[in-house]
Design an enzyme around this catalytic site. Structure first.
Site, PDB file in Angstrom:
ATOM      1  N   GLU A  98     -98.641  63.298  81.787  1.00  0.00           N
ATOM      2  CA  GLU A  98     -98.401  62.440  80.623  1.00  0.00           C
ATOM      3  C   GLU A  98     -96.912  62.141  80.471  1.00  0.00           C
ATOM      4  O   GLU A  98     -96.070  62.751  81.128  1.00  0.00           O
ATOM      5  CB  GLU A  98     -98.923  63.120  79.363  1.00  0.00           C
ATOM      6  CG  GLU A  98     -98.293  64.470  79.099  1.00  0.00           C
ATOM      7  CD  GLU A  98     -98.154  64.791  77.631  1.00  0.00           C
ATOM      8  OE1 GLU A  98     -97.533  63.975  76.927  1.00  0.00           O
ATOM      9  OE2 GLU A  98     -98.658  65.846  77.212  1.00  0.00           O
ATOM     10  N   LYS A 119    -101.914  74.488  70.235  1.00  0.00           N
ATOM     11  CA  LYS A 119    -100.887  75.146  69.423  1.00  0.00           C
ATOM     12  C   LYS A 119    -101.505  75.750  68.176  1.00  0.00           C
ATOM     13  O   LYS A 119    -102.467  75.223  67.615  1.00  0.00           O
ATOM     14  CB  LYS A 119     -99.803  74.131  69.041  1.00  0.00           C
ATOM     15  CG  LYS A 119     -99.141  73.477  70.239  1.00  0.00           C
ATOM     16  CD  LYS A 119     -98.159  72.413  69.798  1.00  0.00           C
ATOM     17  CE  LYS A 119     -97.628  71.655  71.006  1.00  0.00           C
ATOM     18  NZ  LYS A 119     -98.637  70.760  71.610  1.00  0.00           N
TER      19      LYS A 119
END
Length: 307
Positions: A26, A160
């Site tokens: 990405e 996360k």
């Protein structure tokens, strides 16, 4: 139905034509995830790791309105320093093309473009998920729904702990996305090796994961796979330290009314400030670690397809 094909670099085009091993990467980590020059150094380092492990890197972005799969060195350098770059999820790509914008692609957009190009393995840092308080805000990352509709296998360090990990795993189950932890039964939480939740499955070898991918696609499920690869032990942060830091950053974001697309970049930058750079170091190491596993998977997967 005719599908739009991104422009490929020569290296990526050759690898696709020859059935070679390819790993998609990405670009929001370059445009929105890290400051310059750490973003460029990380991008080049991650591409080098992919090559060292036998695969071709394919960094994905939108450059002046053109969908690109595979960037040259000078293009990476320009992207790392460019101003006014937008952050494009899958839903934003068409508008970015019409407006001739340069965009860093999120996980969902990168998955989509990789799929259009015929690349089935993608390495990133962490994927988005269900945000805390989603029962009021409905803030659920498009990464999860994209995993439910493309064939891309996404190698990440989990999600996360700014997210609701339990709800994220539940949502992935709803989307029929298998969650495979590499070398562990625990689902990792990006900066830390354990989240307190178990992954659906454990596999201990890249070749096993590649075979599971191959069979998953042959079953015609139509979904991707989430490969959870824990951050290396020597780079991991202690849960108490990073959880406290994240809680402070989340509280500050709420007080300042920061949400939607701006939330994750703000939190990452603020967490890096509060941790005095320790989170950035961990981020770089886990991305390199994910690229290494993805490349090994890609080599094994290419061999399976040829066989």
């Amino acid at each position: 139905m005719s599908l739009l094909k991104p422009k490929l670099s020569q290296e990526v085009a050759d690898a696709l034509a020859n059935g070679g091993a390819i790993v998609a990467l990405e670009s929001t980590i370059i445009t929105h995830g890290m400051p310059y020059p750490a973003n460029l150094e990380t991008a080049l380092s991650v591409e080098a790791v992919v090559r060292e492990n036998g695969a071709v890197p394919a960094t994905i972005a939108v450059i002046d309105g053109e969908l690109r799969v595979g960037l040259e060195r000078d293009e990476l350098e320009n992207l790392a320093q460019a101003k006014g770059v937008v952050k494009a999820s899958g839903r934003d790509l068409a508008v970015a093309m019409v407006r001739g914008q340069t965009a860093g692609t999120t996980v969902s957009a990168t998955m989509l473009l990789a799929d259009l190009a015929g690349i089935e393995i993608f390495a990133t840092g962490g994927v988005g998920g269900v945000h805390r308080g989603a029962e009021q805000t409905f803030d659920i990352s498009a990464d999860l729904t994209e995993l439910g509709r493309t064939r891309t296998a996404v190698v990440c360090a989990g999600v996360k702990s700014i997210l609701d990990i339990a709800k994220t795993l539940e949502y992935l189950e709803t989307q029929r996305v298998p969650v495979i932890a590499y070398g562990t039964e625990d689902f990792p939480a990006f900066f830390t090796r354990q989240s307190g939740y178990k992954a659906d499955h454990r596999l201990d070898m890249p070749e096993e994961i590649a075979r599971a991918m191959h069979l998953h696609h042959q079953l015609g499920t139509g979904t991707g796979l989430l490969i959870a690869n824990p951050i290396p032990e020597e780079a991991a942060l202690t849960p108490d330290f990073i959880d406290g830091t994240i809680a402070d950053a989340v509280r500050e974001a709420e007080e300042r009314g920061i949400g939607r697309k701006e939330l994750t970049p703000f939190l990452l930058a603020r967490i890096n400030e509060l941790s005095k750079g320790e989170s950035l170091k961990a981020n770089i190491e886990l991305v390199r670690n994910n690229a290494r596993l993805a490349a090994k998977m890609a080599v094994a997967y290419a061999a399976l397809k040829k066989g």
